[in-house]
Design a protein around this motif. Structure first.
Motif, PDB file in Angstrom:
ATOM      1  N   ALA A   1     -33.622  99.680  12.893  1.00 41.94           N
ATOM      2  CA  ALA A   1     -33.912  98.052  12.985  1.00 41.94           C
ATOM      3  C   ALA A   1     -35.004  97.749  11.891  1.00 41.94           C
ATOM      4  CB  ALA A   1     -34.329  98.068  14.377  1.00 41.94           C
ATOM      5  N   TYR A   2     -36.038  98.509  11.666  1.00 38.53           N
ATOM      6  CA  TYR A   2     -37.093  98.061  10.722  1.00 38.53           C
ATOM      7  C   TYR A   2     -36.350  97.932   9.460  1.00 38.53           C
ATOM      8  CZ  TYR A   2     -40.531  99.635  14.265  1.00 38.53           C
ATOM      9  OH  TYR A   2     -41.300  99.648  15.388  1.00 38.53           O
ATOM     10  N   ALA A   3     -35.424  98.716   8.973  1.00 41.17           N
ATOM     11  CA  ALA A   3     -34.933  98.863   7.880  1.00 41.17           C
ATOM     12  C   ALA A   3     -34.183  97.427   7.493  1.00 41.17           C
ATOM     13  CB  ALA A   3     -34.276  99.968   7.456  1.00 41.17           C
ATOM     14  N   ASP A   4     -33.231  97.134   8.551  1.00 38.46           N
ATOM     15  CA  ASP A   4     -32.517  96.158   8.550  1.00 38.46           C
ATOM     16  C   ASP A   4     -33.177  94.545   8.679  1.00 38.46           C
ATOM     17  OD1 ASP A   4     -29.939  97.248   8.860  1.00 38.46           O
ATOM     18  OD2 ASP A   4     -29.784  97.087  11.084  1.00 38.46           O
ATOM     19  N   HIS A   5     -34.269  94.592   9.175  1.00 41.36           N
ATOM     20  CA  HIS A   5     -35.283  93.700   9.276  1.00 41.36           C
ATOM     21  C   HIS A   5     -35.929  93.278   7.809  1.00 41.36           C
ATOM     22  CE1 HIS A   5     -38.461  90.919  10.352  1.00 41.36           C
ATOM     23  NE2 HIS A   5     -39.400  91.546  10.069  1.00 41.36           N
ATOM     24  N   ALA A   6     -36.155  94.427   7.225  1.00 41.24           N
ATOM     25  CA  ALA A   6     -36.768  94.516   5.695  1.00 41.24           C
ATOM     26  C   ALA A   6     -35.644  93.806   4.943  1.00 41.24           C
ATOM     27  CB  ALA A   6     -37.468  95.671   5.257  1.00 41.24           C
ATOM     28  N   ARG A   7     -34.331  94.483   4.846  1.00 40.86           N
ATOM     29  CA  ARG A   7     -33.413  94.019   3.850  1.00 40.86           C
ATOM     30  C   ARG A   7     -33.316  92.368   4.232  1.00 40.86           C
ATOM     31  NH1 ARG A   7     -30.924  98.751   5.585  1.00 40.86           N
ATOM     32  NH2 ARG A   7     -29.488  97.820   6.803  1.00 40.86           N
ATOM     33  N   TRP A   8     -33.123  92.045   5.372  1.00 40.90           N
ATOM     34  CA  TRP A   8     -32.623  90.666   5.665  1.00 40.90           C
ATOM     35  C   TRP A   8     -33.867  89.469   5.176  1.00 40.90           C
ATOM     36  CZ3 TRP A   8     -28.368  88.146   5.829  1.00 40.90           C
ATOM     37  CH2 TRP A   8     -27.312  88.777   6.210  1.00 40.90           C
ATOM     38  N   SER A   9     -35.211  90.098   5.453  1.00 40.71           N
ATOM     39  CA  SER A   9     -36.237  89.397   4.878  1.00 40.71           C
ATOM     40  C   SER A   9     -36.228  89.241   3.603  1.00 40.71           C
ATOM     41  CB  SER A   9     -37.689  90.282   5.486  1.00 40.71           C
ATOM     42  OG  SER A   9     -37.619  90.095   6.646  1.00 40.71           O
ATOM     43  N   CYS A  10     -36.009  90.253   2.698  1.00 41.06           N
ATOM     44  CA  CYS A  10     -35.632  90.504   1.169  1.00 41.06           C
ATOM     45  C   CYS A  10     -34.618  89.428   0.879  1.00 41.06           C
ATOM     46  CB  CYS A  10     -35.476  91.690   0.814  1.00 41.06           C
ATOM     47  SG  CYS A  10     -35.253  91.785  -1.009  1.00 41.06           S
ATOM     48  N   VAL A  11     -33.639  89.417   1.422  1.00 44.06           N
ATOM     49  CA  VAL A  11     -32.419  88.635   1.201  1.00 44.06           C
ATOM     50  C   VAL A  11     -32.959  86.901   1.428  1.00 44.06           C
ATOM     51  CG1 VAL A  11     -30.255  87.476   1.934  1.00 44.06           C
ATOM     52  CG2 VAL A  11     -30.598  89.994   1.632  1.00 44.06           C
ATOM     53  N   GLN A  12     -33.600  86.707   2.465  1.00 41.81           N
ATOM     54  CA  GLN A  12     -34.054  85.190   2.616  1.00 41.81           C
ATOM     55  C   GLN A  12     -35.157  84.910   1.697  1.00 41.81           C
ATOM     56  OE1 GLN A  12     -34.465  85.691   7.202  1.00 41.81           O
ATOM     57  NE2 GLN A  12     -32.772  84.285   7.312  1.00 41.81           N
ATOM     58  N   ALA A  13     -35.919  86.036   1.374  1.00 40.86           N
ATOM     59  CA  ALA A  13     -37.149  85.558   0.303  1.00 40.86           C
ATOM     60  C   ALA A  13     -36.557  85.522  -0.985  1.00 40.86           C
ATOM     61  CB  ALA A  13     -38.296  86.705   0.329  1.00 40.86           C
ATOM     62  N   ALA A  14     -35.505  85.951  -1.347  1.00 38.53           N
ATOM     63  CA  ALA A  14     -34.663  85.565  -2.515  1.00 38.53           C
ATOM     64  C   ALA A  14     -33.903  84.438  -2.474  1.00 38.53           C
ATOM     65  CB  ALA A  14     -33.643  86.733  -2.694  1.00 38.53           C
ATOM     66  N   GLY A  15     -34.108  83.710  -1.332  1.00 41.78           N
ATOM     67  CA  GLY A  15     -33.667  82.282  -1.283  1.00 41.78           C
ATOM     68  C   GLY A  15     -32.116  82.181  -0.905  1.00 41.78           C
ATOM     69  N   ILE A  16     -31.674  83.297  -0.246  1.00 38.55           N
ATOM     70  CA  ILE A  16     -30.354  83.154   0.478  1.00 38.55           C
ATOM     71  C   ILE A  16     -30.316  82.716   1.762  1.00 38.55           C
ATOM     72  CG2 ILE A  16     -28.002  84.616   0.917  1.00 38.55           C
ATOM     73  CD1 ILE A  16     -29.241  85.994  -1.641  1.00 38.55           C
ATOM     74  N   ASP A  17     -29.470  81.730   2.059  1.00 32.93           N
ATOM     75  CA  ASP A  17     -29.464  81.447   3.464  1.00 32.93           C
ATOM     76  C   ASP A  17     -28.289  82.156   4.229  1.00 32.93           C
ATOM     77  OD1 ASP A  17     -29.014  80.018   5.963  1.00 32.93           O
ATOM     78  OD2 ASP A  17     -28.844  77.863   4.864  1.00 32.93           O
ATOM     79  N   PRO A  18     -28.238  82.831   5.119  1.00 38.26           N
ATOM     80  CA  PRO A  18     -27.302  83.639   5.770  1.00 38.26           C
ATOM     81  C   PRO A  18     -26.180  82.672   6.364  1.00 38.26           C
ATOM     82  CG  PRO A  18     -29.310  84.279   6.705  1.00 38.26           C
ATOM     83  CD  PRO A  18     -29.831  83.275   5.750  1.00 38.26           C
ATOM     84  N   ALA A  19     -26.491  81.292   6.484  1.00 37.85           N
ATOM     85  CA  ALA A  19     -25.220  80.544   7.099  1.00 37.85           C
ATOM     86  C   ALA A  19     -24.485  80.174   5.752  1.00 37.85           C
ATOM     87  CB  ALA A  19     -25.907  79.138   7.499  1.00 37.85           C
ATOM     88  N   GLU A  20     -25.215  80.212   4.553  1.00 33.65           N
ATOM     89  CA  GLU A  20     -24.179  79.892   3.327  1.00 33.65           C
ATOM     90  C   GLU A  20     -23.356  81.290   3.004  1.00 33.65           C
ATOM     91  OE1 GLU A  20     -22.583  78.438  -0.126  1.00 33.65           O
ATOM     92  OE2 GLU A  20     -23.623  77.496   1.417  1.00 33.65           O
ATOM     93  N   LEU A  21     -23.761  82.547   3.580  1.00 37.92           N
ATOM     94  CA  LEU A  21     -22.678  83.528   3.410  1.00 37.92           C
ATOM     95  C   LEU A  21     -21.378  83.171   4.581  1.00 37.92           C
ATOM     96  CD1 LEU A  21     -25.136  86.170   3.902  1.00 37.92           C
ATOM     97  CD2 LEU A  21     -24.039  85.616   1.653  1.00 37.92           C
TER      98      LEU A  21
END
Length: 141
Positions: free
Chosen positions: A26-46
Motif C-alpha cells: 500500500a505504501y509503495a502504491d501510494h508513493a507511485r501515485w504521488s509521483c505520477v501526480q507530482a509529474a503533472g498527470i491527472d488520473p482522470a485523464e488516463l
C-alpha cells in the motif's frame, strides 16, 4: 528521484510490533501515485484516454523491521523498449537505514482492447508536465 514520507499507521502494525507485509504494498502504491501526480498527470485523464496502469509483478525484499514512526519511500522508474517498465522503490527510516525494497513491473493497458500498449514511457511523457520525475526526458519547447 521522487520521495514521499509516510507516517506508519497503528493498524499497519502486526502483533510482533512491526509493519505488516500488505502495508508495504500500500505504501509503495501510494508513493507511485504521488509521483505520477507530482509529474503533472491527472488520473482522470488516463480514464478519458481509456488507458490505465497495471501491475504485472511485485517483489518485496525486507532488510530491517519497520515499526511506528515515519518511512520515506522513493520511486525510480526504469524504461525499456517493450511494453513494460520497472519501478524500484526503497523504504528508509529517518536515520537512512534501508528497511525494504519493492520492485514492480508494470505496463499501460488499453482499457477497451484489454492489451498492453507499446512504449508506455511515450504515453507517460506526453501526459506529464514534469516527466523527469518519472525518469523520462523533459519536454522540449
Amino acid at each position: 528521484m521522487f520521495r514521499v514520507t509516510i507516517v506508519v499507521r497503528a493498524d499497519d502494525i502486526d502483533t510482533n510490533g512491526h509493519v505488516r507485509g500488505p502495508a508495504y504494498l500500500a505504501y509503495a502504491d501510494h508513493a507511485r501515485w504521488s509521483c505520477v501526480q507530482a509529474a503533472g498527470i491527472d488520473p482522470a485523464e488516463l480514464t478519458t484516454r481509456r488507458i490505465g496502469p497495471v501491475n504485472l509483478e511485485t517483489t518485496v525484499r525486507f532488510h530491517h523491521e519497520l515499526r511506528r514512526g515515519e518511512v520515506e519511500v522513493s520511486c525510480v522508474f526504469h524504461w525499456g523498449t517493450g511494453k513494460t517498465s520497472r519501478v524500484v522503490q526503497e523504504f528508509r527510516v529517518p536515520d537512512g537505514t534501508l528497511v525494504a525494497e519493492v520492485s514492480s513491473v508494470s505496463g499501460l493497458l488499453d482499457l477497451d482492447r484489454r492489451r498492453l500498449l507499446p512504449d508506455p514511457g511515450a504515453y507517460w511523457q506526453e501526459l506529464a508536465s514534469h516527466p523527469e520525475l518519472l525518469g523520462l526526458a523533459p519536454k522540449t519547447p
